[in-house]
Design a protein around this motif. Structure first.
Motif, PDB file in Angstrom:
ATOM      1  N   ILE A 182      35.670  31.527 -10.854  1.00  0.00           N
ATOM      2  CA  ILE A 182      36.966  30.958 -11.262  1.00  0.00           C
ATOM      3  C   ILE A 182      36.814  29.448 -11.440  1.00  0.00           C
ATOM      4  O   ILE A 182      35.962  28.820 -10.821  1.00  0.00           O
ATOM      5  N   GLY A 183      37.673  28.925 -12.303  1.00  0.00           N
ATOM      6  CA  GLY A 183      37.742  27.468 -12.421  1.00  0.00           C
ATOM      7  C   GLY A 183      36.950  26.907 -13.575  1.00  0.00           C
ATOM      8  O   GLY A 183      36.542  27.616 -14.490  1.00  0.00           O
ATOM      9  N   ARG A 184      36.733  25.631 -13.479  1.00  0.00           N
ATOM     10  CA  ARG A 184      36.178  24.891 -14.608  1.00  0.00           C
ATOM     11  C   ARG A 184      35.114  23.905 -14.123  1.00  0.00           C
ATOM     12  O   ARG A 184      35.025  23.620 -12.931  1.00  0.00           O
ATOM     13  N   SER A 185      34.371  23.414 -15.086  1.00  0.00           N
ATOM     14  CA  SER A 185      33.455  22.319 -14.770  1.00  0.00           C
ATOM     15  C   SER A 185      33.599  21.228 -15.819  1.00  0.00           C
ATOM     16  O   SER A 185      33.823  21.519 -16.999  1.00  0.00           O
ATOM     17  N   HIS A 186      33.438  20.005 -15.385  1.00  0.00           N
ATOM     18  CA  HIS A 186      33.353  18.909 -16.340  1.00  0.00           C
ATOM     19  C   HIS A 186      32.005  19.003 -17.055  1.00  0.00           C
ATOM     20  O   HIS A 186      30.993  19.352 -16.434  1.00  0.00           O
ATOM     21  N   CYS A 187      32.015  18.658 -18.330  1.00  0.00           N
ATOM     22  CA  CYS A 187      30.768  18.700 -19.100  1.00  0.00           C
ATOM     23  C   CYS A 187      29.686  17.837 -18.447  1.00  0.00           C
ATOM     24  O   CYS A 187      28.500  18.180 -18.460  1.00  0.00           O
ATOM     25  N   THR A 188      30.112  16.724 -17.851  1.00  0.00           N
ATOM     26  CA  THR A 188      29.138  15.806 -17.254  1.00  0.00           C
ATOM     27  C   THR A 188      28.366  16.438 -16.092  1.00  0.00           C
ATOM     28  O   THR A 188      27.309  15.950 -15.715  1.00  0.00           O
ATOM     29  N   SER A 189      28.898  17.537 -15.515  1.00  0.00           N
ATOM     30  CA  SER A 189      28.208  18.164 -14.374  1.00  0.00           C
ATOM     31  C   SER A 189      26.960  18.935 -14.798  1.00  0.00           C
ATOM     32  O   SER A 189      26.131  19.282 -13.965  1.00  0.00           O
ATOM     33  N   PHE A 190      26.848  19.269 -16.097  1.00  0.00           N
ATOM     34  CA  PHE A 190      25.666  20.045 -16.519  1.00  0.00           C
ATOM     35  C   PHE A 190      25.069  19.550 -17.840  1.00  0.00           C
ATOM     36  O   PHE A 190      24.150  20.149 -18.386  1.00  0.00           O
ATOM     37  N   SER A 191      25.578  18.422 -18.377  1.00  0.00           N
ATOM     38  CA  SER A 191      25.171  18.020 -19.732  1.00  0.00           C
ATOM     39  C   SER A 191      23.685  17.662 -19.827  1.00  0.00           C
ATOM     40  O   SER A 191      23.106  17.758 -20.912  1.00  0.00           O
ATOM     41  N   ASP A 192      23.051  17.320 -18.695  1.00  0.00           N
ATOM     42  CA  ASP A 192      21.606  17.063 -18.757  1.00  0.00           C
ATOM     43  C   ASP A 192      20.846  18.310 -19.204  1.00  0.00           C
ATOM     44  O   ASP A 192      19.792  18.205 -19.833  1.00  0.00           O
ATOM     45  N   ARG A 193      21.384  19.473 -18.904  1.00  0.00           N
ATOM     46  CA  ARG A 193      20.708  20.708 -19.327  1.00  0.00           C
ATOM     47  C   ARG A 193      20.795  20.899 -20.845  1.00  0.00           C
ATOM     48  O   ARG A 193      20.034  21.673 -21.408  1.00  0.00           O
ATOM     49  N   LEU A 194      21.725  20.206 -21.467  1.00  0.00           N
ATOM     50  CA  LEU A 194      21.896  20.344 -22.919  1.00  0.00           C
ATOM     51  C   LEU A 194      21.149  19.265 -23.695  1.00  0.00           C
ATOM     52  O   LEU A 194      20.619  19.529 -24.777  1.00  0.00           O
ATOM     53  N   TYR A 195      21.133  18.040 -23.146  1.00  0.00           N
ATOM     54  CA  TYR A 195      20.677  16.908 -23.962  1.00  0.00           C
ATOM     55  C   TYR A 195      19.519  16.108 -23.362  1.00  0.00           C
ATOM     56  O   TYR A 195      18.888  15.346 -24.050  1.00  0.00           O
ATOM     57  N   ASN A 196      19.320  16.284 -22.069  1.00  0.00           N
ATOM     58  CA  ASN A 196      18.456  15.315 -21.405  1.00  0.00           C
ATOM     59  C   ASN A 196      17.636  15.979 -20.315  1.00  0.00           C
ATOM     60  O   ASN A 196      17.544  15.482 -19.204  1.00  0.00           O
ATOM     61  N   PHE A 197      17.079  17.173 -20.617  1.00  0.00           N
ATOM     62  CA  PHE A 197      16.546  17.988 -19.530  1.00  0.00           C
ATOM     63  C   PHE A 197      15.235  17.452 -18.954  1.00  0.00           C
ATOM     64  O   PHE A 197      15.129  17.227 -17.757  1.00  0.00           O
ATOM     65  N   SER A 198      14.238  17.253 -19.813  1.00  0.00           N
ATOM     66  CA  SER A 198      12.958  16.742 -19.299  1.00  0.00           C
ATOM     67  C   SER A 198      12.257  15.981 -20.419  1.00  0.00           C
ATOM     68  O   SER A 198      12.748  15.926 -21.550  1.00  0.00           O
ATOM     69  N   SER A 199      11.080  15.438 -20.102  1.00  0.00           N
ATOM     70  CA  SER A 199      10.382  14.651 -21.124  1.00  0.00           C
ATOM     71  C   SER A 199       9.902  15.552 -22.265  1.00  0.00           C
ATOM     72  O   SER A 199       9.712  15.106 -23.394  1.00  0.00           O
ATOM     73  N   THR A 200       9.697  16.832 -21.977  1.00  0.00           N
ATOM     74  CA  THR A 200       9.201  17.731 -23.034  1.00  0.00           C
ATOM     75  C   THR A 200      10.302  18.563 -23.692  1.00  0.00           C
ATOM     76  O   THR A 200      10.160  18.987 -24.838  1.00  0.00           O
ATOM     77  N   ASN A 201      11.374  18.842 -22.971  1.00  0.00           N
ATOM     78  CA  ASN A 201      12.466  19.661 -23.514  1.00  0.00           C
ATOM     79  C   ASN A 201      13.795  18.946 -23.351  1.00  0.00           C
ATOM     80  O   ASN A 201      14.223  18.709 -22.217  1.00  0.00           O
ATOM     81  N   SER A 202      14.465  18.662 -24.474  1.00  0.00           N
ATOM     82  CA  SER A 202      15.776  18.035 -24.304  1.00  0.00           C
ATOM     83  C   SER A 202      16.774  19.060 -23.756  1.00  0.00           C
ATOM     84  O   SER A 202      17.708  18.730 -23.041  1.00  0.00           O
ATOM     85  N   GLN A 203      16.538  20.342 -24.080  1.00  0.00           N
ATOM     86  CA  GLN A 203      17.435  21.398 -23.590  1.00  0.00           C
ATOM     87  C   GLN A 203      16.705  22.277 -22.569  1.00  0.00           C
ATOM     88  O   GLN A 203      15.526  22.588 -22.747  1.00  0.00           O
ATOM     89  N   ASP A 204      17.405  22.692 -21.528  1.00  0.00           N
ATOM     90  CA  ASP A 204      16.802  23.541 -20.491  1.00  0.00           C
ATOM     91  C   ASP A 204      16.384  24.889 -21.109  1.00  0.00           C
ATOM     92  O   ASP A 204      17.240  25.652 -21.572  1.00  0.00           O
ATOM     93  N   PRO A 205      15.068  25.188 -21.103  1.00  0.00           N
ATOM     94  CA  PRO A 205      14.619  26.434 -21.742  1.00  0.00           C
ATOM     95  C   PRO A 205      15.088  27.698 -21.022  1.00  0.00           C
ATOM     96  O   PRO A 205      15.055  28.787 -21.606  1.00  0.00           O
ATOM     97  N   THR A 206      15.540  27.566 -19.772  1.00  0.00           N
ATOM     98  CA  THR A 206      16.009  28.772 -19.072  1.00  0.00           C
ATOM     99  C   THR A 206      17.464  29.110 -19.441  1.00  0.00           C
ATOM    100  O   THR A 206      17.974  30.158 -19.056  1.00  0.00           O
ATOM    101  N   LEU A 207      18.123  28.207 -20.165  1.00  0.00           N
ATOM    102  CA  LEU A 207      19.524  28.447 -20.538  1.00  0.00           C
ATOM    103  C   LEU A 207      19.565  29.280 -21.826  1.00  0.00           C
ATOM    104  O   LEU A 207      18.889  28.935 -22.796  1.00  0.00           O
ATOM    105  N   ASP A 208      20.336  30.348 -21.806  1.00  0.00           N
ATOM    106  CA  ASP A 208      20.490  31.198 -22.996  1.00  0.00           C
ATOM    107  C   ASP A 208      20.832  30.328 -24.216  1.00  0.00           C
ATOM    108  O   ASP A 208      21.751  29.514 -24.167  1.00  0.00           O
ATOM    109  N   ARG A 209      20.094  30.531 -25.326  1.00  0.00           N
ATOM    110  CA  ARG A 209      20.218  29.622 -26.472  1.00  0.00           C
ATOM    111  C   ARG A 209      21.607  29.652 -27.105  1.00  0.00           C
ATOM    112  O   ARG A 209      22.147  28.622 -27.484  1.00  0.00           O
ATOM    113  N   ARG A 210      22.140  30.858 -27.242  1.00  0.00           N
ATOM    114  CA  ARG A 210      23.470  30.926 -27.885  1.00  0.00           C
ATOM    115  C   ARG A 210      24.528  30.280 -27.019  1.00  0.00           C
ATOM    116  O   ARG A 210      25.451  29.620 -27.504  1.00  0.00           O
TER     117      ARG A 210
END
Ligand code: HEM
Length: 334
Positions: free
Chosen positions: A197-225
């Motif tokens: 239940i509930g919500r999350s602010h985008c800022t709580s997980f946005s590193d997984r979308l744009y800033n994950f690691s030096s080799t992957n900007s997106q977290d490869p374990t996150l479903d692509r769609r």
């Protein structure tokens, strides 16, 4: 026969000791604690939660999370409710809480009514514990008996919110954070289902979308769609990541954001857990097996969740003559 007397004596002493110790433990928190002193306490709190929920469905997740964040910092002593003052930055303004807590006004309205009905008797820490249970019930979950008798703390410090685990933590890190609060990994896995239940602010997980690691900007374990959908809901701002000033939020379980069900565990299995700390449950077979079991047996999960909430609600409680019964939940007594 005579030889047996000392053994019987020792057994009697042990029995008395066990009885004494267990009665002491039970004296700490007790179900029906207000039965004689404020018999309507639980129903007043339930009424306030229900009223607020039908005005704003976000109240229920807000209160469940608030109880968790209260218990993890100085124990369940309502320290999260204390307002900051010019001399003290309180927990509510610590990094995991600032700007993201919801439901203060529900605790305050319940407290106002309780002060009129039975002055100085019902602690803010208990109100929060009952309100968390009622929030789960009002969203379709199973209830549980809430042991009560907590007293309110007098200290609240923003810097102590470091005890609250972070969304980018690994399984080891979150397991340790819970162990530090006497909770087992099994409790933790059951409790994480609250993210249904509930919500999350985008800022709580946005590193997984744009800033994950030096080799992957997106977290490869996150479903692509799912990642593509999140990127539309949480677009990059001029700084290259989500603009914190826009206060963007997404539902944590998009299919049923106001229902306590096993949608969270289903999402995790599909690699659609919002946080690294959610997705990390799939990294060891033992935790993964529990995620699968919860999806297959929702009723069993709801029972485990209730038991784990009871365990969480016992963390570091003040009882007896410790602490105080705050008159106003947002301010320590003068
Ligand atoms: C590893 C442990 C946990 C982490 C890292 C974590 C992290 C988070 C984060 C980052 C949010 C989003 C906050 C925001 O951006 O607005 C959130 C929301 C939430 N969390 Fe957790 N959480 C954890 C455990 C728990 C537990 C144990 C509970 C309750 C038993 C819980 C209940 C909730 C609820 C209900 C929300 C939604 C709040 C709302 O809609 O206002 N969480 N959590």
């Amino acid at each position: 026969m005579l030889d047996q007397i000392p053994t019987i004596k020792i057994l009697m002493i042990l029995l008395v000791l066990v009885l004494y110790l267990s009665s002491d433990v039970e004296a700490q928190l007790r179900v029906d604690f207000y039965r004689n002193t404020c018999p309507d306490a639980e129903s007043i709190i339930q009424e306030e939660v229900r009223k607020a929920f039908f005005r704003d469905r976000g109240i229920a997740p807000g209160l469940v999370r608030m109880h968790f964040h209260d218990c993890f910092v100085r124990g369940c002593d309502a320290s999260i409710l204390i307002k900051s003052t010019p001399a003290n930055v309180a927990e509510e303004d610590g990094p995991p809480n600032a700007g993201s807590l919801r439901g203060f006004e529900v605790i305050e309205s319940a407290k106002d009514r309780l002060e009129q009905e039975c002055r100085g008797l019902v602690s803010c820490a208990d109100i929060l514990a009952y309100a968390a249970r009622d929030s789960v019930v009002v969203t379709g979950g199973l209830g549980w008996d809430v042991p009560a008798g907590r007293r309110d703390g007098r200290i609240s410090r923003a810097e102590e919110t470091v005890d609250i685990p972070a969304p980018f933590d690994s399984l080891d890190q979150i397991t340790q954070a819970f162990a530090k609060k006497t909770l087992l990994q099994d409790d933790m896995i059951a409790l994480l289902g609250a993210h249904t239940i509930g919500r999350s602010h985008c800022t709580s997980f946005s590193d997984r979308l744009y800033n994950f690691s030096s080799t992957n900007s997106q977290d490869p374990t996150l479903d692509r769609r799912f990642a593509a959908l999140l990127k539309r809901q949480c677009p990059r701002g001029p700084q290259g990541t989500v603009d914190p000033n826009r206060d963007l939020v997404v539902p944590m379980d998009p299919s049923s954001p106001a229902m306590t069900d096993v949608g969270y565990y289903r999402s995790v299995l599909l690699n659609r857990g919002l946080f690294t700390s959610d997705q990390t449950l799939l990294t060891i077979p033992r935790a993964r097996a529990q995620v699968v079991q919860n999806v297959q047996n929702p009723l069993l999960w709801m029972r485990k969740f209730g038991d784990a909430m009871v365990n969480m609600g016992k963390i570091g409680v003040l009882t007896g003559n410790d602490g105080e019964i705050r008159v106003n939940c947002r301010v320590i007594n003068g």
